[in-house]
Structures are given as structure tokens and as C-alpha cells.
Design a protein around this motif. Sequence first.
Motif, mmCIF file in Angstrom:
data_model
loop_
_atom_site.group_PDB
_atom_site.id
_atom_site.type_symbol
_atom_site.label_atom_id
_atom_site.label_comp_id
_atom_site.label_asym_id
_atom_site.label_seq_id
_atom_site.Cartn_x
_atom_site.Cartn_y
_atom_site.Cartn_z
ATOM 1 N N ARG A 1 0.831 -1.200 0.000
ATOM 2 C CA ARG A 1 0.000 0.000 0.000
ATOM 3 C C ARG A 1 0.871 1.258 0.000
ATOM 4 N N ASP A 2 1.919 1.253 0.811
ATOM 5 C CA ASP A 2 2.808 2.419 0.860
ATOM 6 C C ASP A 2 3.441 2.677 -0.502
ATOM 7 N N ARG A 3 3.879 1.606 -1.162
ATOM 8 C CA ARG A 3 4.496 1.759 -2.473
ATOM 9 C C ARG A 3 3.504 2.297 -3.489
ATOM 10 N N ALA A 4 2.309 1.740 -3.510
ATOM 11 C CA ALA A 4 1.296 2.194 -4.466
ATOM 12 C C ALA A 4 0.942 3.658 -4.215
ATOM 13 N N GLU A 5 0.760 4.010 -2.946
ATOM 14 C CA GLU A 5 0.412 5.402 -2.631
ATOM 15 C C GLU A 5 1.544 6.354 -3.015
ATOM 16 N N LEU A 6 2.782 5.953 -2.740
ATOM 17 C CA LEU A 6 3.915 6.806 -3.090
ATOM 18 C C LEU A 6 3.973 7.045 -4.592
ATOM 19 N N ILE B 1 10.062 14.828 -5.114
ATOM 20 C CA ILE B 1 9.476 15.419 -3.904
ATOM 21 C C ILE B 1 10.170 16.725 -3.555
ATOM 22 N N PHE B 2 11.497 16.708 -3.495
ATOM 23 C CA PHE B 2 12.221 17.937 -3.161
ATOM 24 C C PHE B 2 11.945 19.028 -4.187
ATOM 25 N N TRP B 3 11.975 18.672 -5.467
ATOM 26 C CA TRP B 3 11.700 19.668 -6.492
ATOM 27 C C TRP B 3 10.294 20.251 -6.324
ATOM 28 N N ARG C 1 10.692 8.111 2.908
ATOM 29 C CA ARG C 1 11.603 7.846 4.024
ATOM 30 C C ARG C 1 11.297 6.493 4.658
ATOM 31 N N LYS C 2 10.028 6.200 4.791
ATOM 32 C CA LYS C 2 9.611 4.930 5.395
ATOM 33 C C LYS C 2 10.081 3.753 4.556
ATOM 34 N N LEU C 3 9.983 3.897 3.225
ATOM 35 C CA LEU C 3 10.360 2.814 2.321
ATOM 36 C C LEU C 3 11.852 2.825 1.983
ATOM 37 N N GLY C 4 12.557 3.881 2.402
ATOM 38 C CA GLY C 4 13.976 3.996 2.056
ATOM 39 C C GLY C 4 14.203 4.193 0.572
ATOM 40 N N ASP C 5 13.301 4.922 -0.071
ATOM 41 C CA ASP C 5 13.339 5.072 -1.523
ATOM 42 C C ASP C 5 13.952 6.423 -1.889
ATOM 43 N N ARG C 6 15.250 6.457 -2.134
ATOM 44 C CA ARG C 6 15.902 7.707 -2.538
ATOM 45 C C ARG C 6 15.491 8.135 -3.952
ATOM 46 N N ARG C 7 15.087 7.184 -4.758
ATOM 47 C CA ARG C 7 14.651 7.488 -6.125
ATOM 48 C C ARG C 7 13.491 8.487 -6.122
ATOM 49 N N PHE D 1 6.784 12.426 0.929
ATOM 50 C CA PHE D 1 8.103 12.492 1.550
ATOM 51 C C PHE D 1 8.205 11.496 2.696
ATOM 52 N N GLU D 2 7.189 11.447 3.529
ATOM 53 C CA GLU D 2 7.208 10.505 4.660
ATOM 54 C C GLU D 2 7.183 9.060 4.165
ATOM 55 N N LEU D 3 6.426 8.797 3.110
ATOM 56 C CA LEU D 3 6.381 7.442 2.556
ATOM 57 C C LEU D 3 7.742 7.041 1.980
#
Length: 464
Positions: free
Chosen positions: A74-79, A123-125, A112-118, A108-110
Amino acid sequence: SVHARLGGILGKRAPGDPLRVARHYAAAGMPREAALNYLQSGRQALATSALPEAIGALELGLEQAAALTESAFRDRAELDLRLALGTARMAQFGWPHESVPRALEPAFELARKLGDRRALGPIFWGLWVHYQTCTDFGVALEWLARLAAELAEQDDAELAAVQDMSAGCQYFWSAEYERAGAYTDHIRANYDGRRHAGIVAYANHDPLCFSLHWAGTFLEWITGYPERALHSLEQAVALARSLGHPFNTAFTLTAGCHPLLLLGDPERMLRHCDEVEALAHSEGLGPFSLNVQVAQWRGMALIASGRFAEGYESTKTGNDFWTQAGGRVCSALFWSWMALGLGGMGRSEAALALIDRALAHCRDTGDRYMEPEVLRIRADLLGRRDDTMPGVIENTLRESIAVAQAHKARSWELRSALDLARLLQLQDRRDEGYQCLTPVYEWFNEGFESPDLVEAERLLGQLG
């Protein structure tokens, strides 16, 4: 159920229709499959600039993801849904629209939770560009600080390019030109079309094209390098055309070519606006491009051509859209051109009221790159009033010169020194006028065919 079977059958067809499949899975109460197909549909629509369709599919996908039990899936799909939705909303409604952080701050929180730097680049932009266009510079700088912390922890070529794009522009607004230019120099030296190709897909801007705009060509013109500015402008235009991304091209040909107006070529800007208008219609870029990019820059070009009423109305139409969407940055730029239009129509009092708003904007928000020019235009408008004392005009121009000198904004300084020298000439203070204009003119070492330098040479000949 029938809907579940239909979803399965349609999903196996090639080419498929993921939106139709998603609707069947949603009707069957299968949110996992529905969310994935809405995501696929949204991405497909976004890739072809079908922005309303993309937004609709992605928002439906988020509804389906919310119905899932808590899990990594769910976190991945939402992200993934939120990342695509942020990009689509920025292109459709503009960076300042309130819906942008609603999509990206939870992302952003998702991530960090998933450890997805990609996921951090988009998000930052997206969050930086949203808050800086609202002139909420404090929050924008906080997001830049988070980005810098990520890079300090682990170097990343894509995040470094995002930092160059955003930080260069941020410090341009505050007239910290040396600091801003360092980020542009960095992306120029490190740009790799293949390595950075993915950024335009979520930022709607190629990193080098964007860096060559505000903190590139406009910065170079302001700081006294008109030939260099034109070279950077041509480089950005050629790159944007070669990449073929519709929004990136539209921005580059309008906002990215603003120095054309300062270099005396409004006709080319008008041609660009016609081209971008056709592009916006053919690619479905939506109201943001038609209003903020086309209407505003067409209006400014018309004003620069002496078509004051037509130009004012066009610029105002675009600016009304910009402000209603929440846009605040660059207000001094837009309002100064609108004030010039009003002044050209003989509406000096309305023009003065607007230029005073522009000056307050510069000082209240920190969006200061236009401050010297706003003061110069204010002096010009004051000079059109019968009741203005000459000393007030002179003091305003000297204030403009002082601010330009503090900013190291040589071209703004030259313009104000020109106006002051003309004023002193009319008062039979020719020597003072010559002494005012000579140092700034002699500082320049290029661009002597540009309008301001041609006029400075002519006036010095009269004063000397």
C-alpha cells in the motif's frame, strides 16, 4: 463477479486500456488491482500531456490505495500515485496551487519509510518550487536544507542536479547573484543528457534548461553581461527544442527568454508566444501555460513594442490567473511591466499605485531582484506628475543606483544612471550627469550594441 472477470480479461489484451480495467476492478471491490491500473493509466496520460485525464486517474487510484490494509504494498502504491499526481498538478494548475503539497508532503514521509531515494528528486523539487512560488521562502529554504542533508549523507547525481536547479533560482530571487550563479556553473559543468534525462519527466523542466533561465541568462544580463546572456538564451532554446518536452519548451521560449525584452527584441518574443500558444493547444498543456506563459509574456512584449493598452490587458489576464492560483514570486516583474503599460496609456496614478505595490513586494517578501528597476520606473512615473519636486525624482533614482550597486546589478545600475544623467542634463548639471554615467558605462566590456549601452554612449557624447 462479472466486473472482476472483465477486469482480468481486459487486462490481458494488448494494447490494454488500464483505465477501463481499473474501473472494473474498483466496481468488483478489488482495490489492489484497481490502484495499480489507475496508476498505469495516469502515467500513460501524463506521458502524453493529457493532464486532466492523468489527474483524474491518479486521484481515483489514491482512493483505491486508501482502501487497502496497511502494508509495504500500500505504501508503495500510494507513493507512486502521489509522485505522478504532483507532477500532473504542477503542469495543469501551476507550481503554487494548493493541491501540490497535498500530493507531495505525504509522499516524503512514505519515501523515508520505504527507504526510496529514487522518489526524493520529484518530492524535493515539487515542494521547493511550490513554496518559493508562493514566496514562502522560509519553508522553501527548509526543503533545500533537507535536500543538502541528503546529498551530504550520500552523493547522488540526480539530487545534485535538482539542488542546482532550485538553489540557483532561490538565490536569484534574493539578488544573491554570485551564490546563484555558482549553482548554474555547477550544472553546466556536470550536465549529462542521458544521466539527467529522467528529471524532466517529473519536474516538467530539464535541469540545464531551467538553470539557464533565471540564474542563467537573466542573471547574466542583470550583472552586466548582455552578450553572455544572449548566448545562454540560445543554448537553452536549442536544448529545449532538441528534447521536445512540451512544458519545458513552452517555459523556455517565454519566461526563459525574458532578456529578449531587455535586449530590444520584443518581436521575437511575440513569435515565441504564438508558437507556445499553438503548442499548448496541440499538446493539451492547459490554462497555466496559456495564461502564465503565453498571456503574460505576450503582454510584456506588446508593452515593449509600444502597444500599451493591448499589452496591459494581456499581462493582467495572465497575472490574474497567476495570483488566483497562489503565485507570488515575480510579482514585481509582472507589475512593473503592467505599470509601464498604464503609464503609456496616460494612467499615471494607477501606474504609481501598482509600482508601489511592486516595491512593497520586493521588500516584504525578499523577492528582490527587480527592486532597482522598480525604483527606476517609480522615478519615471513620478516625473510625469506636475506636482512632483525634481529632488524627489533624483533621490529615487539615486536610491535605485545604490540598491543596484549593493546587488552588483550592473545593467539595472546603468538604466538608472541613464535616467539620472538625463535629469541632470535638463537641469543644466551636465558635469554631474557625465560623472554619474561614466563609471558604470566604462565597467562594461561586452554588449556595446545592446540598447542601453548604445544610449549611454550617445548621452555621454552629449554631456562630455
